[in-house]
Enzyme design. Structure first.
Site, PDB file in Angstrom:
ATOM      1  N   ASN A  66      23.782  27.849 153.121  1.00  0.00           N
ATOM      2  CA  ASN A  66      22.476  28.231 152.589  1.00  0.00           C
ATOM      3  C   ASN A  66      22.692  28.894 151.237  1.00  0.00           C
ATOM      4  O   ASN A  66      22.965  30.089 151.139  1.00  0.00           O
ATOM      5  CB  ASN A  66      21.758  29.175 153.561  1.00  0.00           C
ATOM      6  CG  ASN A  66      21.369  28.477 154.851  1.00  0.00           C
ATOM      7  OD1 ASN A  66      20.428  27.692 154.874  1.00  0.00           O
ATOM      8  ND2 ASN A  66      22.119  28.746 155.915  1.00  0.00           N
ATOM      9  N   GLU A  67      22.595  28.086 150.199  1.00  0.00           N
ATOM     10  CA  GLU A  67      22.879  28.544 148.849  1.00  0.00           C
ATOM     11  C   GLU A  67      21.717  29.374 148.297  1.00  0.00           C
ATOM     12  O   GLU A  67      20.627  29.409 148.881  1.00  0.00           O
ATOM     13  CB  GLU A  67      23.128  27.328 147.946  1.00  0.00           C
ATOM     14  CG  GLU A  67      24.264  26.426 148.389  1.00  0.00           C
ATOM     15  CD  GLU A  67      25.646  27.010 148.119  1.00  0.00           C
ATOM     16  OE1 GLU A  67      25.757  28.235 147.902  1.00  0.00           O
ATOM     17  OE2 GLU A  67      26.631  26.248 148.138  1.00  0.00           O
TER      18      GLU A  67
END
Length: 634
Positions: A158-159
């Site tokens: 989850n950037e």
């Protein structure tokens, strides 16, 4: 710990002395839940992470299974993520990772293992992700979710920009994440651009979350996640809203938290010499003042009034800290003969000394402490260098071909077997051409690459001025896998170090204390030295042996930690640079540069300049550059 000291922390934090102790804690918590559910005849659902952070947790769980009979028959697992596309048998596959580190060693039913499928056609990924979420929900949700944290603050993949409600999906990887993964794929160009990951929302649904981090390299992002605002730019910060999340850290990764970095601004503390020096140095840099210009008012305004109460005046504290800092500086790292050594970091006697510089890779000696190395040799000490690993995986294929070509031409020019030279050359070229991205080199290619690094190390040692017989190539077994992933530290590794120490019986040991090395070799290399020294501590020669830790290409010691600072003149710095340049395979573009695009010699010089500038800013003498060391006491 007083609640006041955790005042800035928005997620509960538990700090351990070492990552090993922290990992055992997490593994014990997981095992306790598994056992409790077994007694209730109920399943356990675990969310699992990959990467270097959780490997010791998995090792502990395997140990509990084999030695204590911990069963995983009632356990269901869901892995956070997988690269896309990715074949399950690829070196970088998380399917393979989980098998090697956990699943192949325990009794978990194969049908209970769930890992995102990196082989799916793109049009089927969406349905897979929805089914993944449904399968978790049908089992009652995740009981314990294990997390690491990435340098961008990501959890799973989850950037930055991921939303709090995001679920399992296909994502595009951040450039920083791809750079950090480049070593595993033998080059950034081979890192997939996408991955399948459970979302922040998926993680937030877990009943219990352990987010773990080890090493100085994670300290800055941990501070943002734990003490900063909740923001989608630091996805891990969403865990501040989780009802039962615990951040588990070692001392190094906690170092930027307020309670560790500046506890005096939060609460009354028990001052000691080490803390006073740390606080005064911090105050100097905060106010932009040298030590001797700090005033009573400066101390009082920044939560340090207790020091003034104890010492009576800022003047007395300033003098004490100034002298402490002054006494760390020496141009004689091996000790100055016939000198009063009561205020010097090293003993005057014996002189000359025998010293061993342990270099995890074949260039860490000159990159990290090349100036000190040169000083020790110039000042007449018997200096040995122990290159702990071959460094063979960090050589480009082109260099291996070039050296194979040299062998072919050498044989021709000197009347040796032309046919053998040609055969060898073709075998090397064929092996390299047939190798896919990230695949392990053949034994011949690995040997060539190791010899390239060895030859460069010899050239560096000769330039510094030590004879060949004082260069020791240990080729520690843990490293020799041909892949980025190494074996655990073993008895053979420790014995190699012990044998060399017993043979030389040094008065000084220099070792790399740079635990932010992203590939883990420095960490294992240091653990081997510590274990060897601990086992030899009762030897008579060990009672007069001091261990000095240097730091490498990734960072430097903080000024308040430094116990020996060796100043370098412009000429000495240039000599150090030339010694680093002998490592031609690492010049211009290294195989594993990490996130820093500068060449290693540039990083080292910038760091040495910065250390000298910091001493100067504190009001001490102005030098061109400095190398820094901390003494390790057992």
């Amino acid at each position: 710990m007083s609640n006041d000291l955790a005042a800035f922390e928005k997620i509960p934090v538990k700090i351990f002395n070492t990552s090993e102790q922290a990992s055992i804690f997490v593994a014990t918590e997981i095992a306790a839940l598994i056992k409790a559910r077994q007694q209730e005849n109920k399943p356990v659902v675990l969310g699992l992470a990959t990467g270097s952070t959780p490997t010791r947790v998995y090792a502990e769980l395997v140990k509990m299974h084999k030695k204590e009979g911990l069963s995983f028959r009632n356990v269901h697992t869901f892995n956070l993520d997988e690269y896309y596309p990715m074949q399950p048998d690829s070196l970088q596959s998380y399917v393979r990772f989980m098998g090697e580190h956990l699943f192949d060693h325990i009794d978990i039913p194969k049908q209970n293992i769930n890992i995102p499928d990196g082989t799916l056609p793109k049009e089927k990924v969406g349905d897979f992700c929805r089914d993944y979420e449904k399968k978790i929900d049908d089992l009652g949700g995740i009981d314990i979710q294990v997390l690491g944290i990435g340098r961008t603050g990501h959890i799973g993949f989850n950037e930055p920009g991921s939303t709090e409600r995001s679920l399992t999906r296909l994502v595009t990887l951040d450039q920083v994440t791809r750079i950090d993964a480049a070593s595993d794929f033998f080059g950034e160009e081979n890192v997939p651009r996408k991955a399948i990951t459970m979302g922040v929302g998926s993680i937030m649904k877990a009943r219990k979350v352990f987010m773990m981090a080890w090493g100085e390299g994670k300290a800055a992002v941990i501070k943002k996640a734990v003490e900063g605002p909740v923001t989608d730019q630091i996805p891990s910060s969403f865990l501040q809203k989780h009802p039962d999340c615990l951040v588990v850290l070692d001392e190094a990764s906690s170092s930027e938290l307020v309670r560790k970095k500046t506890p005096w601004v939060l609460d009354s503390i028990d001052w000691n010499d080490k803390l006073i020096r740390k606080a005064v140095v911090w105050l100097c840099f905060k106010l932009g003042k040298p030590v001797l210009k700090l005033t009573n008012h400066d101390y009082m305004e920044h939560g340090m009034g207790d020091i003034i109460t104890e010492y009576g005046s800022a003047y007395k504290v300033n003098i004490k800290v100034f002298n402490d800092l002054q006494h760390t500086i020496t141009g004689w790292p091996g000790g100055k003969p016939n000198a009063d050594d009561s205020h010097r970091p090293e003993r005057a006697k014996p002189f000359p000394k025998k010293a061993i510089i342990f270099s995890p890779h074949p260039d860490d000696d000159v990159i990290s402490m090349g100036g000190t190395f040169i000083r020790l040799v110039d000042q007449g000490h018997e200096v040995h260098v122990a290159y702990q690993t071959s460094g063979n995986i960090a050589v480009f294929d082109d260099d291996a071909v070039r050296f194979a070509d040299f062998v072919r031409d050498f044989n021709t020019e000197f009347g040796l077997s032309k046919a053998d030279g040609e055969k060898f050359y073709q075998k090397v070229v064929s092996s390299i051409k047939g190798k896919g991205p990230g695949q392990i080199d053949s034994a011949e290619v690995l040997k060539i690459k190791g010899l390239i690094r060895r030859g460069e190390a010899k050239a560096g040692g000769r330039y510094v001025g030590i004879p060949d017989e004082q260069m020791h190539f240990l080729d520690m077994p843990f490293y020799e896998t041909g892949a980025v992933k190494k074996k655990p530290l073993g008895e053979e590794d420790i014995k190699v170090i012990m044998d060399l120490l017993q043979k030389i019986q040094p008065h000084q040991i220099y070792a790399a204390g740079d635990l932010s090395d992203p590939h883990g070799t420095h960490r294992v290399a240091l653990a081997a030295i510590f274990e060897a020294v601990n086992r030899l501590k009762n030897e008579s020669w060990m009672k007069d042996c001091w261990v000095w830790l240097y730091r490498g290409a990734w960072q430097e010691w903080d000024i308040d930690q430094i116990e020996m600072a060796v100043p370098l003149s412009p000429d000495e710095l240039m000599r150090k640079r030339r010694a680093v340049f002998k490592h031609q395979s690492q010049k211009d573009s290294a195989m594993f540069p990490g996130s820093d695009k500068r060449e290693f010699w540039m990083r080292a010089e910038d760091r040495n300049h910065a250390t000298a500038a910091a001493y100067n800013a504190l009001g001490l003498a102005e030098y061109e550059a400095m190398e820094a060391f901390v003494r390790h006491k057992f």
